[in-house]
Write a protein that holds these residues in place. Structure first.
Motif, PDB file in Angstrom:
ATOM      1  N   LEU A 620       0.692  -1.227  -0.055  1.00 42.06           N
ATOM      2  CA  LEU A 620       0.230  -0.129   0.200  1.00 42.06           C
ATOM      3  C   LEU A 620       0.896   1.127   0.071  1.00 42.06           C
ATOM      4  CD1 LEU A 620      -2.932   1.570   0.014  1.00 42.06           C
ATOM      5  CD2 LEU A 620      -2.632   1.016   2.519  1.00 42.06           C
ATOM      6  N   ASN A 621       1.741   1.360   0.618  1.00 46.12           N
ATOM      7  CA  ASN A 621       2.723   2.347   1.076  1.00 46.12           C
ATOM      8  C   ASN A 621       3.533   2.867  -0.475  1.00 46.12           C
ATOM      9  OD1 ASN A 621       2.083   2.992   3.631  1.00 46.12           O
ATOM     10  ND2 ASN A 621       3.715   1.727   4.441  1.00 46.12           N
ATOM     11  N   ASP A 622       3.975   1.495  -0.927  1.00 46.74           N
ATOM     12  CA  ASP A 622       4.614   1.765  -2.204  1.00 46.74           C
ATOM     13  C   ASP A 622       3.787   2.379  -3.238  1.00 46.74           C
ATOM     14  OD1 ASP A 622       6.761   0.727  -1.388  1.00 46.74           O
ATOM     15  OD2 ASP A 622       6.713  -1.421  -1.766  1.00 46.74           O
ATOM     16  N   LEU A 623       2.474   2.027  -3.318  1.00 47.45           N
ATOM     17  CA  LEU A 623       1.480   2.492  -4.304  1.00 47.45           C
ATOM     18  C   LEU A 623       1.264   3.927  -4.110  1.00 47.45           C
ATOM     19  CD1 LEU A 623      -1.422  -0.324  -4.277  1.00 47.45           C
ATOM     20  CD2 LEU A 623       0.155   0.251  -6.135  1.00 47.45           C
ATOM     21  N   ARG A 682      -9.932  -3.346  13.261  1.00 49.60           N
ATOM     22  CA  ARG A 682      -8.699  -2.878  13.621  1.00 49.60           C
ATOM     23  C   ARG A 682      -7.606  -2.799  12.516  1.00 49.60           C
ATOM     24  NH1 ARG A 682      -8.111  -6.460  18.392  1.00 49.60           N
ATOM     25  NH2 ARG A 682      -8.912  -5.114  20.185  1.00 49.60           N
ATOM     26  N   LYS A 683      -7.819  -3.731  11.606  1.00 44.39           N
ATOM     27  CA  LYS A 683      -7.040  -4.018  10.294  1.00 44.39           C
ATOM     28  C   LYS A 683      -7.392  -2.958   9.312  1.00 44.39           C
ATOM     29  CE  LYS A 683      -5.723  -8.810  11.178  1.00 44.39           C
ATOM     30  NZ  LYS A 683      -5.710 -10.127  10.623  1.00 44.39           N
ATOM     31  N   LEU A 684      -8.895  -2.792   9.150  1.00 41.44           N
ATOM     32  CA  LEU A 684      -9.334  -1.673   8.053  1.00 41.44           C
ATOM     33  C   LEU A 684      -8.719  -0.368   8.674  1.00 41.44           C
ATOM     34  CD1 LEU A 684     -10.812  -2.066   5.524  1.00 41.44           C
ATOM     35  CD2 LEU A 684     -12.964  -1.653   6.842  1.00 41.44           C
ATOM     36  N   ILE A 685      -8.990  -0.088   9.974  1.00 52.10           N
ATOM     37  CA  ILE A 685      -8.443   1.259  10.372  1.00 52.10           C
ATOM     38  C   ILE A 685      -7.292   1.564  10.130  1.00 52.10           C
ATOM     39  CG2 ILE A 685      -8.132   2.499  12.590  1.00 52.10           C
ATOM     40  CD1 ILE A 685     -10.608   1.098  13.590  1.00 52.10           C
ATOM     41  N   ILE A 686      -6.145   0.378  10.164  1.00 54.04           N
ATOM     42  CA  ILE A 686      -4.655   0.663  10.038  1.00 54.04           C
ATOM     43  C   ILE A 686      -4.775   0.775   8.585  1.00 54.04           C
ATOM     44  CG2 ILE A 686      -2.481  -0.391   9.880  1.00 54.04           C
ATOM     45  CD1 ILE A 686      -3.414  -2.126  12.448  1.00 54.04           C
ATOM     46  N   LEU A 687      -5.351   0.350   7.750  1.00 51.20           N
ATOM     47  CA  LEU A 687      -4.916   0.399   6.307  1.00 51.20           C
ATOM     48  C   LEU A 687      -5.501   1.747   5.878  1.00 51.20           C
ATOM     49  CD1 LEU A 687      -6.189  -3.000   4.792  1.00 51.20           C
ATOM     50  CD2 LEU A 687      -3.756  -2.131   4.876  1.00 51.20           C
ATOM     51  N   ALA A 688      -6.601   2.161   6.686  1.00 51.82           N
ATOM     52  CA  ALA A 688      -7.171   3.823   6.209  1.00 51.82           C
ATOM     53  C   ALA A 688      -6.424   4.682   6.596  1.00 51.82           C
ATOM     54  CB  ALA A 688      -8.535   3.538   6.860  1.00 51.82           C
ATOM     55  N   ARG A 689      -5.631   4.616   7.678  1.00 55.54           N
ATOM     56  CA  ARG A 689      -4.792   5.618   8.146  1.00 55.54           C
ATOM     57  C   ARG A 689      -3.692   5.680   7.378  1.00 55.54           C
ATOM     58  NH1 ARG A 689      -5.715   4.453  14.800  1.00 55.54           N
ATOM     59  NH2 ARG A 689      -7.819   5.432  14.906  1.00 55.54           N
ATOM     60  N   GLU A 690      -3.118   4.388   6.830  1.00 56.79           N
ATOM     61  CA  GLU A 690      -1.961   4.414   6.169  1.00 56.79           C
ATOM     62  C   GLU A 690      -2.315   5.376   4.830  1.00 56.79           C
ATOM     63  OE1 GLU A 690       1.278   2.949   6.838  1.00 56.79           O
ATOM     64  OE2 GLU A 690       0.111   3.280   8.682  1.00 56.79           O
TER      65      GLU A 690
END
Length: 818
Positions: A620-623, A682-690
């Motif tokens: 995700l971060n690379d994108l 929790r995991k969805l929140i983390i992805l959203a914040r990234e």
């Protein structure tokens, strides 16, 4: 002619003296021409100072120290000498002891021990040791003779640290050795003034004696025999992987000694340097080792940095203000005021703006230095054009040293990179125009950490040592330890990484071992540990040890441990964790943790929070970094829910599948945490914040999977009872999906600012349809991957893959620290 000198540690015990006899017999039988200088027996000089101090105070306890002194030398005679040799030494030793006894009694009566008296008292240490050893050598077959250095080394009357009369001393040395061809066994440290008064040569005096004799005789070499294998790249008490420097120049040795290298002392080098006499630093306890050669030869092929040294305790004073700018003579006034007060300056630095001059002194001199400087600039301070002197204490000076640094660019860059990546702040910097050393003033608490970081950077660049502190050694933690142990050899050989688990803890005990816990028997060691687990104490110990390249690993799901992340990151310690609590709690706290990590230049890694060992966050971060725009993220991001719905097929009861998942360790102890979508949230929140969305838990819409009766059950067992009763409900959901040619999947979805979680029916045209086992799958739909979304798929649960994910992060952090 060779001049050999043996220090106090080399002659501390009779068995060590026997070892010296073997060394000297080897020289003697080979026909070597040599003379030997001896220090007092180890600890004797301190004992003489102590008994004199007590006597001067009128404390009769000085007599006990004297008796111990006399008994120690008498015992040495009895252990080392026999027959006529013993009979020759004991009476002379007794006469000397009687003189010392009377001298101390005189000190006791007058309640005073002047420097002149102390020099005479201290001379008994070297005189006794050299006298005894000269007879031991004769007994062994070496034609040796005792030489009291007061006969040949002449000084002024500056008692305590007398100045040598070189011309007269060299004349005396040459005359004596011309008349005495046998092996001279010389007292180190002691000398005499004109008229015969006993003096001493100060710190490093025995080495100085050896250098004077060598210069007087134009010796071929000086050998300083001590208790280490030469001059080491760093202090071995602070840097365990320090090793011997094979060759050094005089200038490098002088710099090393200035910054605390204990095996050499500058006055020792001066006579040798003037005569260009090489010096060997050798180990009495490892005599076959070549040691360190110090000469005037510069090896152009040698490493740029020869050694790293430090001064452990300094104070930094700063004179600043506009009144310094462009005013001639300011520095002269400053340093003249310090010189007049007898204050030695360790380090000086001044910026090109001329706004401030900083200088380091011994802490005991700091207040005196401030007073003298402020007196010198009293007018300017009163006019407020110069500020009062600022004192910073609890500092150390660390220096890298080497003749070849001037020829290799980037040395300073490597130095500051090594310090910066370990969170070590440079308070002041100094570099001479000769480029022989670069000195950095740092906080005293960071000294050992800095030495190790620099030593690794300049000498062990092929091998990096990582220090792990691990809380949580259950299924994931123990698997990680096994992986580290299994890969240790490969990582060291191919990646240059050596991972040491320095601290570990479970819910009951914690264990620390600075040199690294033995991973072959860590479970027994932890079980036997005496210290009860306390997260605050664990984190405090990790910070106290202050090791270079420290990484904290949290394998728990504990909010108490996660609460310390801020403190850990702020202490310049990187974190790797599968614990989701810290980054999925409040958005403001998430931002704060990320900001602190960036500010301190450390890594905060939590890839395993979302996909266990899968590269979800990094992808995700690379994108995002590459400029792509995220349109939608869909994910089956719970390994436990993936297993449950992948295995929930016709003919199976839903409750049985859930219980099996629990038994396999896929779910939380209470499966409702998984089935209620809390883990997915929790995991969805983390992805959203990234992606930059300030998503909070209440912003995620969860469609309940479980009936109300299951959600409200009082215990886990009662939950399973209610779940069995709901099997018909879940069977109906499954039949409906089958009728539509679809399968059930628990899906988290992020699109725009909307975040939802729920049980969905997906058809064969969707990537989720083909999931199996406990696989996770995340589908990224972006501007670039619009027609064919980017899919990341793989095992999303299990200790092996999660531990492997943490392991990968540890290696990534290690590479970053490099």
């Amino acid at each position: 002619m060779k001049v050999l000198k043996f220090g106090g540690s080399s002659v501390a015990k009779p068995e060590r003296i026997r070892g010296i006899v073997d060394i000297l017999k080897g020289y003697y039988t080979k026909g070597e021409k040599f003379t030997v200088v001896f220090s007092a027996f180890g600890g004797v000089t301190d004992s003489l100072i102590e008994m004199s101090t007590l006597a001067a105070k009128g404390d009769e306890a000085y007599q006990e120290h004297f008796e111990a002194f006399a008994a120690r030398h008498t015992q040495a005679v009895h252990e080392l000498l026999d027959g006529e040799y013993r009979e020759a030494v004991l009476p002379e030793l007794e006469r000397n002891n009687e003189v010392l006894k009377n001298l101390l009694y005189g000190v006791f009566l007058v309640r005073e021990a002047s420097k002149r008296t102390m020099d005479y008292v201290l001379s008994f240490g070297e005189r006794s040791s050299a006298f005894i050893i000269s007879h031991v050598l004769r007994q062994s077959g070496i034609n040796a003779a005792y030489l009291d250095a007061r006969r040949i080394v002449k000084t002024d009357k500056s008692f305590g640290s007398a100045r040598v009369d070189f011309k007269l001393t060299y004349q005396k040395i040459r005359a004596h050795y011309a008349q005495n061809p046998d092996v001279q066994v010389v007292t180190g440290f002691v000398a005499s003034a004109k008229g015969g008064l006993t003096t001493t040569l100060g710190r490093g005096g025995s080495d100085y004696t050896a250098a004077l004799i060598a210069a007087g005789l134009d010796a071929s070499v000086i050998e300083i025999w001590t208790d280490v294998d030469g001059v080491l790249t760093a202090d071995p008490r602070k840097v365990k992987r320090a090793f011997t420097i094979p060759t050094m120049t005089y200038a490098e040795a002088m710099e090393m000694s200035h910054f605390g290298a204990k095996v050499i002392y500058p006055p020792t080098l001066q006579p040798a340097l003037l005569k260009k006499i090489p010096l060997y630093i050798k180990n009495t306890f490892n005599p076959d080792f070549i040691g360190t050669l110090i000469s005037d030869h510069v090896d152009p092929e040698a490493t740029a940095v020869k050694g790293i040294s430090s001064i452990s305790h300094v104070a930094l004073l700063t004179l600043s203000g506009s009144g310094l700018f462009g005013v001639p003579g300011t520095a002269a006034r400053l340093f003249s005021s310090l010189a007049a007060a007898g204050i030695n300056i360790i380090l000086i630095t001044q910026g090109s703006s001329e706004h401030a001059i900083s200088f380091a002194v011994q802490p005991s001199m700091a207040n005196k230095a401030r007073k003298r400087v402020e007196e010198a600039f009293e007018y300017e301070i009163s006019m407020k054009i110069i500020n009062p002197v600022k004192i910073e204490e609890d500092l150390s000076v660390v220096a890298i040293i080497g003749e070849n640094m001037r020829y290799q660019p980037g040395i300073s860059g490597r130095l500051f990179q090594a310090l910066g990546k370990n969170g070590i702040n440079a308070v002041a910097i100094a570099q001479g125009s000769s480029e022989l050393n670069v000195s950095v003033v740092i906080n005293r608490s960071d000294e050992a950490k800095a030495l190790n970081a620099l030593h690794e950077s300049f000498f062990l660049s092929d091998t990096k040592e990582l220090h792990l502190f691990m809380i949580g050694v259950g299924l994931i933690g123990s698997t990680l330890i096994n992986q580290i142990r299994a890969q240790a050899g490969y990582l060291k050989e191919t990646r240059g990484l050596e991972i040491k688990v320095v601290g570990m803890a479970n819910s009951r005990k914690m264990l620390f071992e600075e040199s690294g816990i033995d991973l072959e028997q860590w479970q027994d060691s932890l079980q036997e540990a005496a210290t009860e687990m306390d997260p605050a104490i664990f984190i405090g110990k990790m910070k106290e040890l202050n090791l270079s390249n420290t990484i904290f690993v949290d394998n728990t799901a504990s909010s108490k441990v996660a609460a310390f992340y801020e403190d850990i990151l702020d202490s310049s310690i990187s974190i790797s964790t599968p614990n989701k609590i810290a980054v999925s709690s409040g958005f403001v706290q998430y931002q704060r943790l990320k900001a602190i990590a960036a500010k301190r230049g450390v890594q905060f890694m939590y890839e395993t929070n979302v996909g266990a060992g899968l590269p979800v966050i990094s992808t995700l971060n690379d994108l995002i970094i590459s400029g792509d725009r995220i349109l939608r993220i869909e994910g089956v991001v719970s390994g436990s829910l993936s297993y449950i719905f992948n295995n929930f097929k016709p003919g199976m009861r839903f409750s049985e599948v859930v219980r099996k998942a629990q038994e396999l360790g896929y779910t939380e102890p209470d499966p409702r945490i998984d089935l209620n979508g809390l883990d997915v949230r929790r995991k969805l929140i983390i992805l959203a914040r990234e992606t930059g969305l300030p998503l909070e838990a209440e912003d995620v819409a969860i469609s309940p999977v479980l009936p109300e009766s299951c959600r409200q059950a009082a215990t886990v067992e009662s939950f399973f009872s209610e779940l069995e009763a709901a099997d018909t409900y879940f069977n109906a959901l499954l039949q409906e999906a089958e009728a539509n040619g679809k399968v059930l999947r628990m899906v988290g979805k992020l699109e725009g600012s909307s975040a939802t979680i729920g049980l969905q029916q997906v058809g064969s045209d969707h990537p989720f349809y083909h999931l199996s086992g406990s696989d996770n799958m995340i589908v990224f739909t972006t501007e670039r991957y619009k027609e064919r979304p980017l899919v990341v798929r793989g095992p999303g649960a299990g200790a092996e893959v999660t531990a492997a994910g943490v392991f990968a992060e540890i290696i990534t952090i290690g590479n970053y620290l490099g």
